[in-house]
Structure formats: structure tokens, C-alpha cells
Design a protein around this motif. Sequence first.
Motif, PDB file in Angstrom:
ATOM      1  N   ARG A 129      -5.118  -2.057   6.693  1.00  0.00           N
ATOM      2  CA  ARG A 129      -4.935  -0.588   6.681  1.00  0.00           C
ATOM      3  C   ARG A 129      -4.085  -0.122   7.872  1.00  0.00           C
ATOM      4  O   ARG A 129      -3.908  -0.845   8.847  1.00  0.00           O
ATOM      5  CB  ARG A 129      -6.312   0.077   6.764  1.00  0.00           C
ATOM      6  CG  ARG A 129      -6.977  -0.112   8.129  1.00  0.00           C
ATOM      7  CD  ARG A 129      -8.450   0.273   8.122  1.00  0.00           C
ATOM      8  NE  ARG A 129      -9.000   0.324   9.489  1.00  0.00           N
ATOM      9  CZ  ARG A 129      -9.365  -0.751  10.178  1.00  0.00           C
ATOM     10  NH1 ARG A 129      -9.234  -1.977   9.673  1.00  0.00           N
ATOM     11  NH2 ARG A 129      -9.863  -0.619  11.406  1.00  0.00           N
ATOM     12  N   GLN A 157       0.841  -1.181   0.000  1.00  0.00           N
ATOM     13  CA  GLN A 157       0.000   0.000   0.000  1.00  0.00           C
ATOM     14  C   GLN A 157       0.889   1.250   0.000  1.00  0.00           C
ATOM     15  O   GLN A 157       2.042   1.202   0.433  1.00  0.00           O
ATOM     16  CB  GLN A 157      -0.895   0.004   1.248  1.00  0.00           C
ATOM     17  CG  GLN A 157      -1.762  -1.269   1.344  1.00  0.00           C
ATOM     18  CD  GLN A 157      -2.371  -1.445   2.724  1.00  0.00           C
ATOM     19  OE1 GLN A 157      -3.325  -0.773   3.060  1.00  0.00           O
ATOM     20  NE2 GLN A 157      -1.795  -2.343   3.525  1.00  0.00           N
ATOM     21  N   GLU A 158       0.313   2.356  -0.470  1.00  0.00           N
ATOM     22  CA  GLU A 158       1.090   3.592  -0.655  1.00  0.00           C
ATOM     23  C   GLU A 158       1.848   3.987   0.603  1.00  0.00           C
ATOM     24  O   GLU A 158       3.046   4.286   0.575  1.00  0.00           O
ATOM     25  CB  GLU A 158       0.140   4.717  -1.110  1.00  0.00           C
ATOM     26  CG  GLU A 158       0.826   6.012  -1.502  1.00  0.00           C
ATOM     27  CD  GLU A 158       1.116   6.923  -0.319  1.00  0.00           C
ATOM     28  OE1 GLU A 158       0.375   6.837   0.696  1.00  0.00           O
ATOM     29  OE2 GLU A 158       2.091   7.713  -0.385  1.00  0.00           O
TER      30      GLU A 158
END
Lengths: 522, 175
Positions: A334, A105-106
Amino acid sequence: MAAPYDLNDDGVVVIVGSGAGGGTLGTQLALKGIDTVILEAGARHETWDFINDEWDSFSQLAWKDKRRTSGDWRVSKDFPNLPAWIVKSVGGSTVHWAGASLRFQEHEFKTKTHYGDVAGASLMDWPIDLTEMEPWYAKAEGRMGVTRTNGLPGLPGNNNFKVMEAGAKKIGYKEVHTGRMAINSVPRDDRSSCLQIGFCFQGCKSGAKWSTLVAEIPKGEATGKLEVRPECMVLRIEHDAAGKVTGVVYADKEGREQRQKARIVAVAGNSIESPRLLLNSHSSKFPDGLANSSGQVGRNYMRHTTGSVYGIFEKPVHMYRGTTMAGIIRDEARHDPGRGFVGGYEFETLSLGLPFMAAFLDPGKWGRDFSSAMDNYRNMAGMWIVGEDMPRAENRVTLSDETDEHGMPIPDVHFDDHENDTAMRKHAYGQGKAIYDAVGAVRVIETPPYPSTHNLGTNRMSEKPEDGVVNRFGQAHDVANLFVSDGSQFTTGAAENPTLTIVALALRQADHIAGRMSRGEL
Amino acid sequence: MRQSTLATDRRGFLKAGAGLLAMTIMPSGLVVGDAWAQMPRSTKPETFAALVQMSRDCYPHDALKDASYAKAVEILDEAARSSEADLALLEDGVAKLNKAAGDKGGSDYASLANEADRAAILEAMAEDPFFQKVRSNLVVGLYNQKDLWPVFGYEGASADQGGYIDRGFNDLDWV
């Protein structure tokens, strides 16, 4: 035809290791017309040699050379000489891996920026970001045939997935599916589709699983520009007075020392052997080891925050049937510090056969409590936790005072859990239990981490030479014609299984090396 | 599961697999049976029987016969044939078990009727190298006996049968 190169050919690129990094890099360089020699410590076992038996396969494929461990991790107590469950065979640990192929993920390329200062952790931003990596991820996915990319269908869910999926949805998780897997869901690339054999870890006997052994190296060899030399254990890398590497010294199958000259050396022996080799390549010019002016070689060893949850149900599951890891829950991946930790984690289906369950369910445990769980093996479902762990300078690979049969110091792997790792694992155990409880588990077992399969970070990538070992292309800050091509170049570990990122970096690195060679810069 | 010991264990296990079928352990703890009686043995018969009981107490599976535990103990016994230190560890260890059983009013460990009493004795010596040797031997020596896998519901190799794609990889219907 595989090209045999002369030991005195100083025009070849020498790659140490044939796994996700080395096998991909070597193949890609050969496809670009560059003379390449891969030196692989293990023997060459082909698809038809693999064994559907956990212990026999372990004997055939695993890296069993003695290692030492220290630190507070439980692996050090239960398996003091086996810190990692990885492979010594052509194809490296891509022979053993389960196929989960996830992009970072970024924010995971920029943890210092997003997580801030975490006490006791050596967080650092990667010198590259997701935008720069996206085209390389796309190339890697296309090459590996990752399901749910490029129009490839997902794999069908097995029994183990059905249980996890039902529980996950009952407790409100949304992103639940059979994964992005480098396992053929349809025939492609001259390989069959998955037969649901269930021995993904033991070397896929149908050839459906991508590995450098079956899907890369043969293509490289077909160019006539790649030689894979098995059973060659590289002991040290040599350099000239100017500090450029000139070749490697290795022990061949008979244990004789050989010297292979090289134009460029790329190290891809996984995150324990790669720093071991660099540290052992010390000289009067580089007294602390090659590429180690920063003192970072061997440091920041990461292994992902892992653990497993096994649920026992009233009815049979037969979790071992079918693709081992074709099942994922991504809702916890996340970054959300509200959960009490930074970074995130994935749940992925996992099963062990009865013999390995006995060894790993709760190592050292005995008595009715343990045996009653084993009695319910057929009714068990399992999942694996894989989350981002904190890099720590003191978690490191060092050379011990004990040597192997070649006189090379054996590595010591020191690891202490960071409190963030512990908090994440506790959260994941709780959520895992909730998933299984939601579908009627009669008992849920928290299994501690296995010997590490994801070994990362010991030659970290950094913008500044004083902060790490290699630059944005995996090139050593200190030595222009020395590269690192495996997961040891990871600056931080992210929550995702590392292989796709290793392959993407290797493809990008091959492009970089070829370009600079053609411009006469290397 | 350190490999150096594993390789030895596996060889020992494969060797030990033969010739034990006609064996029974009597309630008295004595082992009887023709094939059994003919095998060379390093431990005393009472010691061997105590090790079998101890192995069951480490990993009690009511569905398993004593012969399965004896196959695992045979690995230890065979190793002790060429190692006086190993033999002493086993004999002295069982002597300790028996002494502890005496403190609980029994004549010896294997004849202590109450499983909880035997488990308590083992618990008290869980850090003892003797206990760790016997217990760790079982991880492979017991659970890698292929003929026991069906008892636990494990089907073993599947590639030779075409995998599970047509044999129930997704046959679960209760969720």
C-alpha cells in the motif's frame, strides 16, 4: 505455418523483440489476420533445450552484450558491464521471469496525484487508469492462466514459502499466499502443471510457466501471419521525408546488414535496448534520435527498489526446491507515507542455487563471515523485495562512445538511488528480518539488489508530447506509425512485477493498431 | 560474473577438473601426487601452494579438501601459461604475501600458522588487482564445482528426476 515475408514487403508490421510486449503483440496481431514479422536478437531455444544449471543457462540465455554502467548503485561497482539480468533468446525475458502476475493498484497509475511533489523525482500520472486497464488485465490473466484468477487454484507452497508464511503471520501480516502466478497449477492450454523443478529462472523445462515462447508465438505462427526471425539485431529504424518510419536495418545471423520494410514498427527490446535503438536512429530530421523531440528517450530509467533477505535456520529448508516465486506478502504494497516513504513494496519468495548464491549473496565479500553463510546454504530461506522506485530524469540510458561488433554504440545505464528508494529498502530489510526472526532465524543477511530484471520507463507514456515519448496507446508522439510495446513505456513503476501490465498493454495496443489499420488510419 | 571472463573460467574449470584426484598438499605446502606432478605448471610449486592457501583463506570451508581449492587455482595457473602478465601478477602477488608474512615473523604466507594473521594480510591488500583476481576466480572456480554441491546441501539439476513434486518440495515440518 510460419509465414516468411519478403524484405521488400512494406505491408508488414515489424516488431523488435519477442518478449512479454513484442511476443504478445505479434501473436495478437497475427490472430487478427495482420502480417507480422518479429525480429529477435537472440537465438531460438526451446523448452527441451533449457539447462538446469545456473551458469550454463546464463551462458545460453542471458543478454551478455557489453553494456556500461554509472551512478551510485552497487550493481555498477560489482557488475560494471552487466546492469541487467535479462534474456537474449526468442521469448525474451519471459523465458527467465518467475511468473508473478499482479495488477497495479489504482493509485499507482496516478502517482503525481497521490504522492504529490517528491523532490528529485519526476513523478507523473499515467494517461490511463486502472478502470481502463481492468478489462485488459482480465484478458491477460485469462490468457496467461494466472493462478487465483478465473477459478484457477493457487500453487502449493514449497519449503521456502512455509518459512516465510509462518514468519509473516507471526508478525501480523494478513495477505500472505502462494501468489498470482502465470504457472499452471493444473494442466491447461496444452501445457502441463508445475513439477516443482525449481529452475524457473533458467527456462521452465516442464512448460508449466507462461512465456511468449511456449504460449503465444506458436499460436501466432499457426495462423500463417507471423514470422519470428531469430538472431536479427536491429540497428536502426528508418523514416521518409515526411517523418513516417519505413522499415528497419538489422544485422542478420551472419552479421550482414539487411533492410526490412514495414508499414508499422513496434519497439519492444526491453528498457535498455529500446531507447538505445531510438537514440541510434538519429537523422538530419531527428538529430536527437527518433521519437525524441521531448528529450525523454532514455530518461527515467527505473529498476524497482529491490533487495533480498536470506534467513539461516537451525534446520534444513532446501529453499531451491519447487517454484521459485510462488509466495507473496502484500501487506506493505500500500501507499502509506507514515512509513517514511511513498509507494509500497511486495515480499516474494526467492532462491538462488549455490553457484549464484556465491556470486550474489554479497558480491565481493570474502572471509569466514561470508563462507559461514554459504556453509549454511541448506538451512537458508530467501525472499525478494520488489517496490516502487522513483523515476528520475538523470537516471537514464545513453549511447556511449564505445561500439559493438555491428558498429552500434553500446548503452550506458546510469542509476542513482533516490532517498525514497533507500528508505523503502531499509524498511523492507527490517521487516524481512522480523519475519525470519519470528520463526527462529539464527542469522539474517541483507543482500543488495541483483542486476536488474525489471527495467522500466525509458520511453515513458505521457498525455502531453512534451512530457514523454509515447501516448496512451504506446504510439510515439512524434511518429504516427511507430509504437513502443515493452516496459519502457511505463510512466512510473508501481510495486508489482511488470510482466502482467506489459502483456495487458500489448493486448490493448494490438486492438488499437488493428482498429486503426482497418480504418485506414495507419 | 562478467561473461567474457566467465566463459574462459568455465572452460578452464572443466579442463582443470581432470587428473587432480591423486594430489595432496602436505603441511609443508609442497604438492605431491603422481597425476599432479605430471601436469604442466606455469607458477612455481611454492607459488601454487601459496595460492591454494590464499584461496582457502578467501573462502574458508573446513569441510573442503585442499584439492578443491587447487582445482580453482588451476584455472589461474592455466591462464598464466599463455600470459606473462598474468604469471607476473601471480608470482609478484605471492611475493607480496610472503613479504607481509615476514613482517609478521613468518617464513612465508602459507606457513603462517594463525588464520587471523593470514586474513589480516589479505585484508590489507584487498584492493590489489592480484587479490581481486584470486578471489573473483573462486566465485565460479570453487562454488561451481558440482562435486562440492552436496557438501553444501545443494542438489543441482532436478528436471531429469521429475522435479521435486514427489521429492520433498514441501517436506519442511519444523515451522
